[in-house]
Each structure stands twice: as C-alpha cells, then as structure tokens.
Design a protein around this motif. Sequence first.
Motif, short mmCIF file in Angstrom:
data_model
loop_
_atom_site.label_atom_id
_atom_site.label_comp_id
_atom_site.label_asym_id
_atom_site.label_seq_id
_atom_site.Cartn_x
_atom_site.Cartn_y
_atom_site.Cartn_z
N ALA A 199 0.87 -1.18 0.00
CA ALA A 199 0.00 0.00 0.00
C ALA A 199 0.90 1.23 0.00
CB ALA A 199 -0.91 0.01 1.22
N GLY A 200 0.55 2.20 -0.83
CA GLY A 200 1.31 3.43 -0.89
C GLY A 200 2.62 3.31 -1.63
N VAL A 201 2.84 2.20 -2.30
CA VAL A 201 4.11 1.93 -2.99
C VAL A 201 3.82 1.59 -4.44
CG1 VAL A 201 6.10 0.38 -3.12
CG2 VAL A 201 5.25 1.14 -0.90
N ARG A 202 4.63 2.14 -5.33
CA ARG A 202 4.55 1.73 -6.74
C ARG A 202 5.20 0.35 -6.85
NH1 ARG A 202 5.29 7.33 -7.57
NH2 ARG A 202 3.61 8.21 -8.84
N VAL A 203 4.39 -0.67 -6.91
CA VAL A 203 4.93 -2.03 -6.89
C VAL A 203 5.71 -2.34 -8.17
CG1 VAL A 203 3.20 -2.89 -5.29
CG2 VAL A 203 2.77 -3.01 -7.76
N LEU A 204 5.31 -1.71 -9.28
CA LEU A 204 6.00 -1.88 -10.56
C LEU A 204 6.40 -0.51 -11.10
CD1 LEU A 204 3.60 -4.51 -12.19
CD2 LEU A 204 5.96 -4.93 -11.49
N ASP A 205 7.64 -0.40 -11.54
CA ASP A 205 8.12 0.84 -12.15
C ASP A 205 8.26 0.59 -13.65
OD1 ASP A 205 9.12 3.32 -12.64
OD2 ASP A 205 11.05 3.02 -11.64
N ASP A 206 7.30 1.05 -14.42
CA ASP A 206 7.24 0.78 -15.85
C ASP A 206 8.10 1.79 -16.61
OD1 ASP A 206 6.61 0.13 -18.44
OD2 ASP A 206 4.44 0.04 -18.11
#
Length: 459
Positions: A169-176
């Motif tokens: 939660a609150g985190v960009r789990v994937l950086d595209d």
Amino acid sequence: MSTDIDTGIEGTGPGYRVWALPGIPEVRPGDDLVKLIAAAATAGGLPGLADGDVLLVTSKIVSKAEGRIVEATDREEAIDRETVRVVARRGALRIVQNRQGLIMAAAGVDASNTPYGTVLLLPEDPDASARALRAGLRTALGVDVGVVISDTFGRPWRAGLTDVAIGAAGVRVLDDLRGGTDAYGNPLSATVVATADELAAAGDLVKGKAAALPVAVVRGLPHVMTRPAATDPDSADGTDDVGARALVRDGADDMFRLGTSEAVREAVTLRRTVREFTDDPVDGGAVRRAVAAALTAPAPHHTTPWRFVLLESPEARTRLLDAMRDAWAADLRADGFSEESVARRLRRGDVLRNAPYLAVPCLVADGAHAYPDARRAAAEREMFVVANGAGIQNFLVALAGERLGSAWVSSTMFCRNVVREVLELPGDWDPMGAVAIGRPAAPPRERPVRDGADFIEVR
C-alpha cells in the motif's frame, strides 16, 4: 548481526538507509500491529517514522495478528485446503497457486514459529492488510508511509530464497520504464522493475530469518511512493496504488505456468477438437515445432513412418478441398443419396474449409517387414498405423501447447488417390486424414470428466 544499512556515501550521490525495528514482541491473535509498530518506531534512540518511509513487514506477524493460525495435525491437509492449482510436484514438495493467487512452495502454509499442532496461513488479503497498517500509522503517528508485506519465496532457475512482496500500500509495486530510453538513447521496450520485491529483499538483509526482527524501515526512496494518501483513511491510497497483486502474472502471460509432468497432463487435457476458428494467421513455426513433437512417438523397427504435408497457402487448401468435395459427392451419388442429402453431408467438411491452416499427415511404411501370409502382413500394417496415430496425437497435443486449436478429420483417407494426385505425393504416401489448425473462435465447451477406472481391467 547489523540491523542498519546505509547505502549513501557523503558526496557520491543518492542512497538510502534501511534499518530493523527492535522491540516488537511475540505477536498473538488479536494484537494491534499498528500499536506495536508505532511503539517500536518511537522508542528511544531510533529515528522514528517520517513521510516517505516504507515499512517492510514480515507476513508471519500479520498472519498471527489476524488469527490465521489453524489447528492442523497434518500440514499436507492444510496445504490441500489452501491450494487452487498444483504447478509442479516432486516427491513431497509441491509448488502451487494458493488462494491469494501466489505461486509458491506449500501454498505459504508454515509450521514453524507456531505452537505444535498448528500451522500458520498467509494473510487472507495481504493488500488489504497493508492498507490497514498504512491507514493506522497515519492516524497514530501522523505520517504517510508506504507498507510492503513480504514473504519468503524460492525462484525458478535460482538457488536460495529471498523475500518478495505479497501485499503493498502506498508503494509503486512496478516501475514501468517502457517508452523511455537508456543512457545510449536506445528505446526501452520491456523494462518493468519489480520495485516492491526489491524493497522486500532490502528489508530482509536487516531483518534476517531468525533474528526476531520482523519489521524494517527504508528511508530515502521517495520516488517509490504513490501520491499522498487521501484524507479519508478508508479511501483508496492513490489511483496508482494497485497493490502487490499486480506482481502476479496471469495465465495468459505466464510462459512457465506448469512443471514438466503437469504441463504434459495439462496439454493433453487442452487438446480438444475445435471446429470454429478465428481469421488470425497461424505461425508456421509453431506447426513445425508440433511436427518435431510428432516424430518422438514410438514406431516399429526404429522407423520414422510420419510425413506431414503443410498447406500454408489458401490456393493449395482450396484446390485440395474442391477435389475432395467432388470425389465425395460422386461417392454419395453412387450410393443413391439425393442431391439435398449430398449437399447436407458436404457441409460437414466446412471445418477444413474454414480453417486458416491445414496439415495432411501421411503414413509411409518404410522399413516394414514383408510377410508371405496375410495374418502377419496385416499385423505389420497395423503396427505402422498405430504408430502413425501416436505421432498424430503428439502433433495435436503440441499444437494445444502452442495455443492452437485443431480438428483431426478422416476425409482424406476416403480419397487417397485424389489427395496424392492434387498434392503430387509419391504413391506410397497414405494420407491419414487432415488436421484443421487455427486459433479457437471460442473457449471449448465443458466435457464430462471420465473416470479412468471405467476403462481399466486388472488381471
């Protein structure tokens, strides 16, 4: 063991700090994790929590607080209950997809660090658990932090274990990064970084597996956060806060969905007769790989009695099917069928005509033994026919593995001379039906499960 890692060296550029939170007691069902973590974070001598920090929480304490401890005299029975699909099995070890959609050993069921006679299950909804922790810490401490709930995974092709994110939660789990360029200006077309997994692994460096330090904090990576949380703690934490569920590949994108033996069984199950196809072109390379699989079938006398004629052009398919239609119509008329009945029967051949690709498997009995009596000669012929069928079954299963539908139709066997003439085949090539190939136009209909016991006799 050190519980604090600082990657920054003064004057050399960006870095981050990661440290474990000591002082969290043994967690029991019903404990308030927010209160326990907040107390540990604000204990004397620690830097506390600040906006932009990411909290890395071992899933085991989340499970304990949520009461995910169940009685189980047999761990295997608990694994069965948590398993949705077996991915691979070797002896007692099972890699499975569990109820949370995660693919891992033993469905995440843990018999360690829990009272004898009980097992610990993963949180019911790890993303929801992460959101609750984030909202609770925002209320308790007035800080906006990210939360990653981690668990230990093994990985295909790599020895050893590492922590990965199962909730966030609150985190960009994937950086595209797709659409950008590298330092040389080359386009990035496939780079999507699993940021949440990298954070989980960083936290594991200071938590350890047996150090009784279940929570860590990362500071100095504000770019991994989603936008600030909404004022309402019960609302979504940002439009791009998708949770760790986004890290799990779906079946359509997973090239390694099954273990070896499971893949074979799945491919055999997937082999269904398909009679309606899309107009999508068929990859000739996929068909050639299926032919290679066909050649692994058993055959008499170490022979290779299989040949496959691939009709890749519409002209070749039309020419063959028109000639076969005319031959079949002549046979039907000779049998006394009316023109209406002839037309109705000819329409059954539409499955071949509507397919974007055809293959004609042929039997070539090179190496067959010549016998003077009819009994042994017939048995010799039957061996080659059986071997040809085994090769065609391999072919159909391999096509299913390539996500191609197929229908094996017997029609060429009724007009072999016509087929040989149109396709300019040698006289000793016996067409053994035709295989229509293409992308299925619709999912296959459910079919009843057949009990193998109904087809077995034991002596």
